[in-house]
Write a protein that holds these residues in place. Structure first.
Motif, PDB file in Angstrom:
ATOM      1  N   LYS A 215       0.858  -1.187   0.000  1.00 60.59           N
ATOM      2  CA  LYS A 215       0.000   0.000   0.000  1.00 60.59           C
ATOM      3  C   LYS A 215       0.893   1.236   0.000  1.00 60.59           C
TER       4      LYS A 215
ATOM      5  N   ARG B 228       0.735   5.437   0.685  1.00 59.25           N
ATOM      6  CA  ARG B 228      -0.064   6.534   1.209  1.00 59.25           C
ATOM      7  C   ARG B 228       0.185   7.777   0.350  1.00 59.25           C
TER       8      ARG B 228
ATOM      9  N   TYR C 217     -12.110  -1.061  -0.491  1.00 58.90           N
ATOM     10  CA  TYR C 217     -11.463  -0.297  -1.550  1.00 58.90           C
ATOM     11  C   TYR C 217     -12.336  -0.278  -2.799  1.00 58.90           C
TER      12      TYR C 217
ATOM     13  N   TYR D  89      -4.809   5.758   0.752  1.00 57.93           N
ATOM     14  CA  TYR D  89      -3.934   4.679   0.317  1.00 57.93           C
ATOM     15  C   TYR D  89      -4.314   4.185  -1.076  1.00 57.93           C
TER      16      TYR D  89
ATOM     17  N   LYS E 231      -6.002  -0.170  -6.751  1.00 57.65           N
ATOM     18  CA  LYS E 231      -6.992  -0.059  -5.677  1.00 57.65           C
ATOM     19  C   LYS E 231      -6.841   1.286  -4.980  1.00 57.65           C
ATOM     20  N   ARG E 232      -7.972   1.853  -4.608  1.00 58.41           N
ATOM     21  CA  ARG E 232      -7.977   3.067  -3.791  1.00 58.41           C
ATOM     22  C   ARG E 232      -8.794   2.751  -2.549  1.00 58.41           C
ATOM     23  N   TYR E 233      -8.120   2.712  -1.378  1.00 57.03           N
ATOM     24  CA  TYR E 233      -8.790   2.291  -0.155  1.00 57.03           C
ATOM     25  C   TYR E 233      -9.691   3.400   0.385  1.00 57.03           C
ATOM     26  N   THR E 234     -10.919   3.006   0.730  1.00 55.13           N
ATOM     27  CA  THR E 234     -11.887   3.938   1.307  1.00 55.13           C
ATOM     28  C   THR E 234     -11.991   3.761   2.825  1.00 55.13           C
ATOM     29  N   SER E 235     -11.406   2.681   3.319  1.00 54.71           N
ATOM     30  CA  SER E 235     -11.284   2.424   4.758  1.00 54.71           C
ATOM     31  C   SER E 235     -10.122   1.452   4.915  1.00 54.71           C
ATOM     32  N   GLU E 236      -9.924   0.946   6.119  1.00 62.42           N
ATOM     33  CA  GLU E 236      -8.784   0.051   6.341  1.00 62.42           C
ATOM     34  C   GLU E 236      -8.804  -1.163   5.420  1.00 62.42           C
ATOM     35  N   GLN E 237      -9.995  -1.725   5.172  1.00 61.27           N
ATOM     36  CA  GLN E 237     -10.107  -2.935   4.359  1.00 61.27           C
ATOM     37  C   GLN E 237     -10.833  -2.706   3.030  1.00 61.27           C
TER      38      GLN E 237
ATOM     39  N   GLU F  20      -3.036   0.881  -3.899  1.00 59.08           N
ATOM     40  CA  GLU F  20      -2.267  -0.367  -3.970  1.00 59.08           C
ATOM     41  C   GLU F  20      -2.423  -0.964  -5.362  1.00 59.08           C
TER      42      GLU F  20
END
Length: 271
Positions: free
Chosen positions: A32, A34, A60, A77, A52-58, A79
């Protein structure tokens, strides 16, 4: 990781900071990364595998293949799912408003597919040309032709916004709006409205982002002997104020930022 920047045509240099490309080979264990705010608006084309673009910890979402990333005020984040190959246009804070009728404020803190901004047909044609181009120079030619055709008269960039952004950038964000408008204080409300329309965030917010940029560059280039020195050189009130703003925009402390694996991409941008 191969990150390169390219300068725009002189006719676009007042609106575009640079073009940049990024190539990262696929790995079995992608990291990942930042992404931290930089005060600019990006129009990006994903030419490799999905990102991937994370919208929360898990949770995306997959970034669109062609999108505009508006002003961001907090880190996020990304990835890769495989090989990264991307081409992007980096606009100055007021630059993108000259090419789109979409309210700039509506683009903040998210990726907006270019089809939502320019329409399906135009966006599809532009994306196809960028994807099938043989190299970066051809992509630059394609996107510059597209932007030049959409460019309004140069005086459509309102002078009050342009001058404010220039003053903030020239002082690394260390000038107040009151000082910028000291000869015309009655125009403060007008400036706030025009900033929201053309930049997407307030002058104060942009000033904070630009000042943090200056501190980040010092931190990455090891120009400061310690955090107190960097805070002083960047005109923060004290080290605690610097650390507070740093955490607000990056999500971690300055010491955590250095050498952090998921900060490699952001570090490359700021260097």
């Amino acid at each position: 990781m191969n990150y390169q920047t390219f300068q725009p045509h002189p006719d676009l240099a007042a609106l575009i900071s640079c073009y940049w490309t990024l190539e990262v080979p696929a790995t079995d264990q992608p990291e990942k990364q930042r992404i931290v705010p930089d005060g600019k608006i990006e129009m990006a084309f994903v030419l490799g595998d999905d990102i991937k673009r994370y919208t929360s910890e898990q949770a995306y979402i997959l970034q669109p293949r062609a999108f505009v990333l508006g002003q961001t005020l907090e880190p996020f984040y990304v990835e890769p799912t495989g090989q990264v190959t991307s081409f992007s246009v980096s606009f100055y804070p007021y630059g993108f408003s000259n090419f789109a009728t979409t309210p700039i404020k509506s683009l903040a803190n998210k990726e907006t597919p270019i089809a939502h901004i320019f329409g399906d047909t135009i966006a599809h044609n532009l994306e196809h040309q960028i994807i099938t181009a043989k190299d970066t120079q051809e992509r630059i030619g394609i996107v510059e032709k597209f932007l030049m055709e959409r460019l309004h008269q140069s005086d459509t960039v309102d002078a009050i916004v342009t001058n404010t952004v220039a003053a903030l950038m020239a002082t690394n964000g260390n000038t107040s709006i009151s000082n910028i408008l000291k000869k015309e204080p009655s125009k403060r409300r007008q400036l706030e409205r025009k900033f929201a329309a053309q930049v997407g965030i307030s002058p104060k917010q942009l000033g904070k982002v630009i000042r943090l940029q200056s501190a980040l560059k010092m931190l990455l280039n090891q120009e400061g002997e310690n955090l107190t020195h960097i805070a002083y050189e960047s005109n923060y009130y004290d080290q605690a104020h610097f650390i507070k703003d740093f955490k607000e925009f990056t999500g971690i402390s300055p010491k955590e930022f250095l050498g952090h694996k998921n900060m490699e991409l952001s570090a490359a941008f700021y260097k």
